[in-house]
Design a protein around this motif. Structure first.
Motif, mmCIF file in Angstrom:
data_model
loop_
_atom_site.group_PDB
_atom_site.id
_atom_site.type_symbol
_atom_site.label_atom_id
_atom_site.label_comp_id
_atom_site.label_asym_id
_atom_site.label_seq_id
_atom_site.Cartn_x
_atom_site.Cartn_y
_atom_site.Cartn_z
ATOM 1 N N GLU A 1 -6.533 -2.366 8.145
ATOM 2 C CA GLU A 1 -6.958 -1.690 6.919
ATOM 3 C C GLU A 1 -5.755 -1.357 6.036
ATOM 4 O OE1 GLU A 1 -9.430 2.272 5.484
ATOM 5 O OE2 GLU A 1 -9.364 1.771 7.609
ATOM 6 N N VAL A 2 -4.663 -0.951 6.658
ATOM 7 C CA VAL A 2 -3.461 -0.571 5.903
ATOM 8 C C VAL A 2 -2.866 -1.760 5.164
ATOM 9 C CG1 VAL A 2 -1.077 0.189 6.181
ATOM 10 C CG2 VAL A 2 -2.909 1.432 7.329
ATOM 11 N N ALA B 1 -8.434 -2.767 0.490
ATOM 12 C CA ALA B 1 -8.887 -1.481 1.040
ATOM 13 C C ALA B 1 -8.205 -0.363 0.263
ATOM 14 C CB ALA B 1 -8.562 -1.401 2.529
ATOM 15 N N LEU B 2 -8.937 0.268 -0.633
ATOM 16 C CA LEU B 2 -8.335 1.238 -1.544
ATOM 17 C C LEU B 2 -8.180 2.633 -0.951
ATOM 18 C CD1 LEU B 2 -10.196 0.166 -4.790
ATOM 19 C CD2 LEU B 2 -7.929 -0.521 -4.005
ATOM 20 N N ASP B 3 -9.158 3.090 -0.195
ATOM 21 C CA ASP B 3 -9.140 4.460 0.320
ATOM 22 C C ASP B 3 -8.913 4.445 1.828
ATOM 23 O OD1 ASP B 3 -9.366 7.245 0.352
ATOM 24 O OD2 ASP B 3 -11.529 7.159 0.651
ATOM 25 N N VAL B 4 -7.667 4.513 2.226
ATOM 26 C CA VAL B 4 -7.321 4.447 3.645
ATOM 27 C C VAL B 4 -7.577 5.813 4.288
ATOM 28 C CG1 VAL B 4 -5.475 3.999 5.294
ATOM 29 C CG2 VAL B 4 -5.571 2.722 3.158
ATOM 30 N N GLN B 5 -8.345 5.820 5.345
ATOM 31 C CA GLN B 5 -8.646 7.036 6.102
ATOM 32 C C GLN B 5 -8.152 6.866 7.533
ATOM 33 O OE1 GLN B 5 -10.082 9.853 4.808
ATOM 34 N NE2 GLN B 5 -9.899 8.780 2.854
ATOM 35 N N PRO B 6 -7.690 7.951 8.169
ATOM 36 C CA PRO B 6 -7.237 7.813 9.560
ATOM 37 C C PRO B 6 -8.386 7.432 10.492
ATOM 38 C CG PRO B 6 -7.099 10.115 8.838
ATOM 39 C CD PRO B 6 -7.536 9.312 7.671
ATOM 40 N N LYS C 1 0.834 -1.196 0.000
ATOM 41 C CA LYS C 1 0.000 0.000 0.000
ATOM 42 C C LYS C 1 0.869 1.247 0.000
ATOM 43 C CE LYS C 1 -3.727 -0.505 1.145
ATOM 44 N NZ LYS C 1 -4.933 -0.891 1.594
ATOM 45 N N VAL C 2 0.380 2.282 -0.695
ATOM 46 C CA VAL C 2 0.933 3.635 -0.641
ATOM 47 C C VAL C 2 -0.254 4.557 -0.460
ATOM 48 C CG1 VAL C 2 2.188 5.458 -1.866
ATOM 49 C CG2 VAL C 2 2.785 3.061 -2.258
#
Length: 127
Positions: A110-111, A116-121, A73-74
């Motif tokens: 999630e990371v 999981a494409l849209d990682v949110q804090p 992931k990035v």
């Protein structure tokens, strides 16, 4: 410089070339090399050494699976440079700090989930 170790893996970042080298204690040569598109400022590794995280000047965080060297992931984690990374002792969350004066808390599961494409804090703290 030396940035961390976990289990039988030692990880080093070659600053000027933006390369990350993984060494195994039982070998004298590099076991894995990963190139990054930017200068890496901070790193951390999961408790078992399965995942390696690096924070860059652009505000992005990179996550690699150490056994394969695959970039999992990035994501854009901060508006400015990522200056600090750590994981909680149980690997449940990744914490990142940046020059944008924010501290973000990211769900580890999630990371590392490739789907999981849209990682949110999970949570953000600011000044």
């Amino acid at each position: 410089g030396l940035y961390g170790s976990a289990g039988d893996t030692l990880t080093c970042v070659q600053g000027k070339k933006s390369n990350i080298h993984f060494y195994n204690w039982s070998k004298e040569t590099t076991s894995l090399r990963c190139a990054t598109p930017e200068k890496i400022l901070t790193t951390t590794v999961s408790r078992e050494g399965s995942f390696f995280f690096a924070g860059g000047e652009s505000g992005k965080i990179y996550c690699w699976e150490t056994s394969s060297g695959d970039l999992v992931k990035v994501w854009k984690a901060h508006y400015r440079s990522v200056t600090a990374l750590t994981l909680l002792d149980d690997d449940s969350f990744v914490l990142s700090g940046g020059k944008d004066a924010l501290v973000n808390c990211w769900s580890f599961s999630e990371v590392v989930d490739e789907d999981a494409l849209d990682v949110q804090p999970f949570m953000t703290w600011s000044e």
